[in-house]
Write an enzyme that holds these catalytic residues in place. Structure first.
Site, short mmCIF file in Angstrom:
data_model
loop_
_atom_site.label_atom_id
_atom_site.label_comp_id
_atom_site.label_asym_id
_atom_site.label_seq_id
_atom_site.Cartn_x
_atom_site.Cartn_y
_atom_site.Cartn_z
N THR A 1 0.80 -1.16 0.04
CA THR A 1 0.00 0.07 0.09
C THR A 1 0.85 1.10 -0.08
OG1 THR A 1 -1.97 0.97 0.92
CG2 THR A 1 -0.33 0.22 2.51
N CYS B 1 -2.88 7.42 8.10
CA CYS B 1 -3.28 6.11 8.20
C CYS B 1 -2.36 5.11 8.59
CB CYS B 1 -3.60 5.90 6.58
SG CYS B 1 -5.15 6.74 5.87
N HIS C 1 -5.50 -0.94 5.03
CA HIS C 1 -5.01 0.43 4.99
C HIS C 1 -6.25 1.25 5.78
CE1 HIS C 1 -3.14 4.04 2.58
NE2 HIS C 1 -3.85 4.41 3.50
#
Lengths: 165, 214
Positions: A26, A32, A49
């Site tokens: 990711t 995040c 995520h």
């Protein structure tokens, strides 16, 4: 000899699973958190995520489970078990939760990175999944890639270089 | 709350486009004056996009940019980003500091360059917001802008925190700009992203005399 590995990409507020020799990635984690749960023996891994700490923050009718720490991790666990992972073999690694911008004041909104990390850890502990390593906090964006073959999480940043944890 | 995306009509999109036009127009003029250069601006694009698509609008989540972020406070809160490709940010700083040897490798340690960039963000966002405030007659004021040089994903996702509690989509008012002559190169464009908070849309529409359901 070089071999091309298949990379599965996970977007923001999304999740997916892979089996070696696939790897999972990711990109551009800021506040995040990227959480990886893996079975070292079966060489299966999942990545979520996560954007927000709790689904109680949601003001939408239909919840995207991958978006919130409390709904993403349990969902990821279910997906991995379905793929044949063994619950007692499961371990976790996590990265992200940075504070990209510094503001005076520091409202809850501004602390979203650390809050995401806390929520992810709390959920992993609740589900009895051991955290092997983490690279969290700071003020750098991260792109992460997990290889279930080696159980290594590669972390790339713009300002702090690259490392494996 | 109601799914605000479903209540947006083409009339609304036109209004948002006009907002982008006015705001970014003033900001581009300010930039042009500051640098004594001609700045070109595209017609604003108003899009309803997924978060991933929004990152792609700025070159993808891993693209490295200089990003100025600020919160809009007042009657119609929201977030604003001013994103510059590194090459463009370097060129602007070279002009502002009158130092053509300035190199982007020095970012982190060069206080002067960082404050120049911060000031640039200050001026641009200030002119964008004040024209917006004049147009809508809403009281809007910017937080102190914060600067980060990092991946698009890491920078932009921060501005999505409010929005993401309500939706998996964002309404983005995007205006791209560039120094004249470099226009053909998409990747060196800078962007203004205006992201009103979900509850701010109906406030903006009402301020402009358009009801929510036109």
């Amino acid at each position: 000899m070089t071999s091309t590995l298949e990379v599965i990409k996970v977007g923001i507020a999304d999740m997916n699973t892979v089996k070696a020799p696939q790897i999972i990635r990711t990109s551009g984690l800021g506040s995040c958190v990227g959480v990886i749960i893996y079975d070292e023996i079966k060489k299966i891994a999942g990545l979520a995520h996560v954007m927000l700490p709790e689904s109680s923050l949601a003001r939408e009718q239909k919840i995207n489970k991958a978006k919130y720490a409390d709904t993403a991790i349990i969902e990821l666990l279910a997906l991995l078990l379905k793929m044949g992972a063994c619950k007692t073999n499961l371990r976790a690694k996590l990265a992200g939760g940075a504070q990209m911008f510094k503001f005076s004041g520091g409202s809850d909104l501004m602390r979203i990175g650390p809050r995401n990390v806390e929520a992810v850890k709390k959920e992993l502990i609740r589900l009895n999944i051991r955290i092997i390593s983490e690279d969290t906090g700071g003020s750098s964006g991260r792109t992460i890639e997990f290889n279930p073959e080696t159980s290594l999480l590669n972390i790339r940043t713009v300002n702090q270089g690259t490392k494996d944890i | 709350m109601m799914n605000y995306m479903n209540t947006i009509s083409s009339v609304h999109l036109d209004i948002l486009k006009e907002i982008g036009n006015i705001g970014a127009g003033h900001a581009a003029t300010a930039l042009s004056t500051l640098l004594d250069k001609k700045i070109d601006m595209t017609v604003p694009d108003v899009k309803i996009v997924t978060f991933d698509e929004m990152m792609d609008m700025a070159g993808g989540p891993e693209n490295i940019v200089a990003g100025v972020f600020l919160r809009i406070e007042g009657e119609a809160p929201g977030s604003m980003f001013f994103l510059l490709p590194i090459e463009q940010a370097t060129a602007f700083i070279q002009d502002m500091l009158d130092d053509q040897h300035f190199d982007l490798q020095e970012w982190q340690t060069n206080e002067l360059a960082l404050s120049a960039l911060q000031e640039l963000g200050n001026i641009l966002s200030g002119s964008y917001l004040s024209s917006l405030s004049d147009f809508t007659k809403l009281s809007l004021y910017p937080s102190v802008p914060a600067l980060s040089i990092d991946m698009v994903g890491a920078i932009v996702s921060f501005g999505l925190v409010e929005l993401s509690q309500v939706s998996d989509y964002a309404i983005v008012i995007d205006t791209a700009f560039n120094e004249e002559q470099k226009m053909e190169k998409q990747e060196v464009r800078g962007h203004f992203f205006l992201l009103p908070d979900p509850d701010s849309f109906s406030i903006i529409f009402q301020a402009l005399g358009v009801s929510d359901h036109d």
